[in-house]
Write an enzyme that holds these catalytic residues in place. Structure first.
Site, mmCIF file in Angstrom:
data_model
loop_
_atom_site.group_PDB
_atom_site.id
_atom_site.type_symbol
_atom_site.label_atom_id
_atom_site.label_comp_id
_atom_site.label_asym_id
_atom_site.label_seq_id
_atom_site.Cartn_x
_atom_site.Cartn_y
_atom_site.Cartn_z
ATOM 1 N N ASN A 379 0.840 -1.192 0.000
ATOM 2 C CA ASN A 379 0.000 0.000 0.000
ATOM 3 C C ASN A 379 0.877 1.245 0.000
ATOM 4 O OD1 ASN A 379 -2.670 1.512 0.596
ATOM 5 N ND2 ASN A 379 -1.304 2.222 2.214
ATOM 6 N N GLU A 380 0.727 2.092 -1.020
ATOM 7 C CA GLU A 380 1.407 3.389 -1.091
ATOM 8 C C GLU A 380 2.900 3.270 -0.764
ATOM 9 O OE1 GLU A 380 -0.757 6.170 1.359
ATOM 10 O OE2 GLU A 380 -2.277 6.471 -0.175
ATOM 11 N N ASN A 434 -5.187 4.792 -4.702
ATOM 12 C CA ASN A 434 -5.747 5.613 -3.631
ATOM 13 C C ASN A 434 -5.823 7.049 -4.144
ATOM 14 O OD1 ASN A 434 -5.443 3.265 -2.160
ATOM 15 N ND2 ASN A 434 -3.784 4.021 -0.878
ATOM 16 N N TRP A 514 -12.742 4.795 1.844
ATOM 17 C CA TRP A 514 -11.870 4.984 3.006
ATOM 18 C C TRP A 514 -12.542 5.996 3.917
ATOM 19 C CZ3 TRP A 514 -7.862 2.129 4.400
ATOM 20 C CH2 TRP A 514 -7.094 2.574 5.493
#
Length: 768
Positions: A379-380, A434, A514
């Site tokens: 993630n990221e 995201n 989110w």
């Protein structure tokens, strides 16, 4: 036969002494209930000062049964745990989210046995997560279980699993089941697998002689498929280990039979039918409890997620509790499960090994869950910059996932700034981004064009939305909501628009709000709320459903309902008297103080403008055919209530100056940034800085000095002018971001005081 005893209490201390491993007088220690975390309060109050370090537990063990073997099972200990039994060291576990066990048998006495566990959630550069936008709660926050088995049993030391695995595969009108079992000390024994239907009736069975790895296949006609939330049908595989005709061990595994694929144009397809994945992300913590929650909390979360109408969950950013995966199987929620390879990359061999170990544990321990369709590898992770070493690590994790489980797809969540043509977008089977256009940067209407630009550039790559959201802090309200004002009304508007974006783009294989729930992020202090990420559509204590909750219910849920928005926006002055209704019905009638205002037909959102509120209290009731209704009370006032506006927000056109990407401070030092009125600063958008030749030169020098070569190329690519007739979505987004935020993507590669130095140069250049 095996027995499992959950241990419910321990003695705990924050003091640290190696002598504790041998058992000491715990008279001065705190007696605590298990599960337990020491950060349930200081990890949620802000200040980024919650206690991180080594703490100790001492746990009394049941007396062992002669002739049996004993194991200790820990379902979650964050980050690093080391375990002793009666002063003898058993080993350590590095990673805060997986189940692990140790063999107690050779270390136990007839009575009076003591387990000592040190748990350390301090900084450890070789264990992920290392830095992220959530609190790393320390402790034995999941169950601790004392397990007894016969000498012959299904392997308890196989990566925290139960030692049995099933691989179902539908094939036309048939189902095929591969059975893999790993018994130990079972020479001469037999392994049997019986398949039971949902009513407990046996469908078929098979057996084989017990080997270290026992495997065989079963098939049957006309299986009942697992169809997601519509029909989450589960079979049970009952594994029996017998010696000399006597059962010595038995475990059961629920499983479901389903086939799925992801099409780059049509999205997620389950059992041959379109099944758009529209759902939420979830963190596991609770107000005043942190991660130390039990079955009741898990059940409440599932109930709320199903109420909103979601059919999928991204379980971020780590392995969640087995009980929660079980609930997902039972309710038909399709799951994205992932490891905490997040935010900041550590190029050391030890850290690389940790990503592989955590992926191995995630897959092994969750292999049998039909709900899980996607393994998330990161993630990221490019927030701290890109490098060949990072890409190689990601490929290694992806390859491992395919090796361990070729039946499922891999995915990853990219941070917004990753370019469309980045090699990162070619690593996993499917991918997602995201995106926070309309919160951290830009406007909500930029989301759709960006998705379309990616889809046009990469028509064969399945694209999803792994995160999107806007904050709502209870108490802030506005009749004219603006981006980053933290009002309940802006959050609701933002999600109205996002749902329209998704509805028009069936090629998005999955979208994940989110977040479903507010959660603890002790480093945060914004919107007048410390220690919290407030993007949830349900409050941290699960007691308040924000208005945005109901716009999702209007789109996703088949349960008939009516919701009048603005019940907490009580005081309404002239100009503040519009009212919205969210519903999945087609017609809404509104009454005010018993008199009909009007009837509106439509879908999802019903607007009643400029209501003639009288001074003082007014009763509003929204009704739909069939007797559905909702009632709220509003108060007519002459002047707007100033308590509804976040202090400081009005001067910034409704924006709180505290709003920021959580990782901004990685790159911009804590030195106070001086902003001169009428002069430029790093708080100005990149687009504005590039329009002025002097500031553009500063920006160019900034990038060349601050960014490693790979990131410099990425940044320059984002700023390329659009080609005629085409849009550069990344460039449009970057142009609207403050330079301060863009520096955040350089991570710890930015020198100390760099942000202040650049700002000082910009502050000498006059605007206009």
């Amino acid at each position: 036969m095996r027995t499992e005893t959950v241990l419910r209490e321990a003695f705990f201390t924050k003091e640290n002494d190696p002598a504790f491993s041998g058992g000491v007088d715990t008279g001065a220690w705190e007696k605590v209930a298990l599960p337990h975390t020491w950060n349930n309060l200081d990890g949620q109050d802000g200040g980024s000062d919650y206690y991180r370090g080594k703490c100790w537990y001492q746990i009394s063990l049941p007396d062992p049964t002669p002739g049996k073997e004993q194991y200790i099972q820990l379902d979650g200990a964050n980050h690093v745990a080391r375990v002793w039994c009666n002063g003898e060291y058993l080993g350590e576990h590095r990673g805060g989210f997986a189940t692990f066990r140790f063999d107690l048998t050779p270390h136990l006495k007839a009575t009076g046995n003591m387990l000592a566990v040190s748990v350390d959630n301090g900084d450890d550069t070789h264990v992920y997560p290392q830095q992220a936008d959530f609190t790393f709660f320390g402790g034995l926050y999941r169950n601790v279980t004392f397990v007894e088995v016969e000498k012959a049993h299904f392997d308890l030391m196989k990566r925290g699993t139960r030692g049995v695995f099933v691989t179902p595969r539908p094939d036309g009108d048939k189902a095929h089941l591969r059975v893999d079992a790993f018994p130990v000390n079972a020479a001469g024994g037999k392994v049997t697998c019986a398949v039971l239907d949902a009513q407990g009736a046996q469908v078929l069975s098979g057996e084989a002689e017990a080997q270290d790895h026992t495997t065989f296949a079963l098939s049957w006609e006309n299986p009942h498929l697992w169809q997601g939330v519509k029909d989450p049908y589960l079979y049970t595989a009952r594994f029996t280990l017998a010696q000399n005709g006597e059962t010595v061990d038995q475990v059961t595994v629920p499983f479901g039979i389903r086939a799925y694929r992801v099409d780059p144009n049509e999205g997620f397809i389950l059992n041959g039918q379109s099944h758009p994945l529209r759902g939420v992300c979830r963190h596991q913590d609770r107000l005043d409890k942190g991660w130390a929650i039990g079955e009741a909390e898990h059940e409440e979360d599932i109930k709320l997620i199903r109420e909103v109408g979601a059919n999928t969950i991204r379980l971020a950013h780590y392995q969640h509790a087995q009980y929660f995966y079980d609930l997902c199987d039972q309710t038909g929620l399709v799951i994205w499960a992932e490891i905490p390879f997040i935010s900041i990359f550590d190029p050391t061999p030890e850290a690389r090994e940790n990503t592989l170990v955590q992926m191995t544990e995630l897959i092994a321990q969750n292999y049998n869950h039909p709900a899980i369709c996607f393994w998330g590898i990161s993630n990221e992770i490019t927030i701290g910059g890109d490098s060949p070493e990072l890409q190689d690590n990601l490929r290694a994790v992806n390859d491992l996932a395919h090796e361990l489980d070729p039946t499922r797809l891999t995915t990853m969540a990219q941070v917004t700034m990753v370019p469309l043509d980045s090699p990162h977008n070619q690593i996993t089977d499917v991918l997602a981004y995201n995106h926070y256009f309309g919160w951290y940067m830009g406007s909500v209407d930029q989301n759709g064009p960006w998705f379309d630009s990616f889809h046009a550039a990469h028509p064969d790559r399945p694209l999803g939305v792994s995160e999107y959201g806007a904050e709502c802090v209870e108490g802030w309200h506005s009749a004219t909501p603006k981006v980053r004002d933290y009002t309940e009304e802006y959050q609701a508007y933002y999600h109205e628009e996002m749902l329209k974006v998704f509805s028009a783009r069936p090629y998005l294989w999955g979208t994940f709000l989110w977040n479903m729930f507010d959660f603890a992020a002790d480093a945060r202090d914004e919107g007048g709320c410390k220690g919290r990420n407030n993007k949830g559509v349900v409050s941290y204590d699960r007691k308040m459903k924000k208005d945005a909750f109901y716009i999702y219910k209007a789109w996703w849920s088949g349960e008939p309902f009516v919701h009048l928005c603005g019940s907490r926006f009580v005081d309404r002055a002239p100009g503040q008297r519009d009212v919205k209704v969210y519903s999945n019905q087609k017609e809404i009638t509104l009454t005010l103080n018993g008199e009909t205002v009007g009837t509106v037909t439509g879908e999802h959102v019903f607007l009643f403008p400029d209501l003639p509120l009288r001074e003082g209290e007014n009763t509003l009731t929204a009704t739909a055919p069939g007797g559905l209704s909702d009632t709220i009370t509003l108060r007519g006032v002459t002047e707007p209530n100033p308590d509804y506006v976040l202090p400081g927000g009005e001067e910034d056109e409704g924006m709180s100056e505290g709003v920021q990407n959580w990782f901004k401070d990685i790159a911009v030092d804590s030195t106070e940034i001086r902003v001169r009125e009428g002069y430029y600063s790093i708080k100005d958008p990149l687009g504005a800085l590039l329009q002025n030749p002097e500031t553009a030169a500063v920006v160019q020098k900034t990038m060349e000095a601050a960014l490693p070569k790979s990131m410099l190329m990425m940044a320059k690519g984002m700023m390329k002018p659009s080609k005629p007739g085409k849009k550069n979505g990344m460039a449009e987004m970057a142009m609207g971001m403050p330079l301060e935020a863009l520096l955040g993507f350089a991570g710890n590669r930015v020198p100390a005081n760099f942000g202040a130095t650049i700002n000082e140069q910009l502050s000498k250049i006059k605007k206009g």
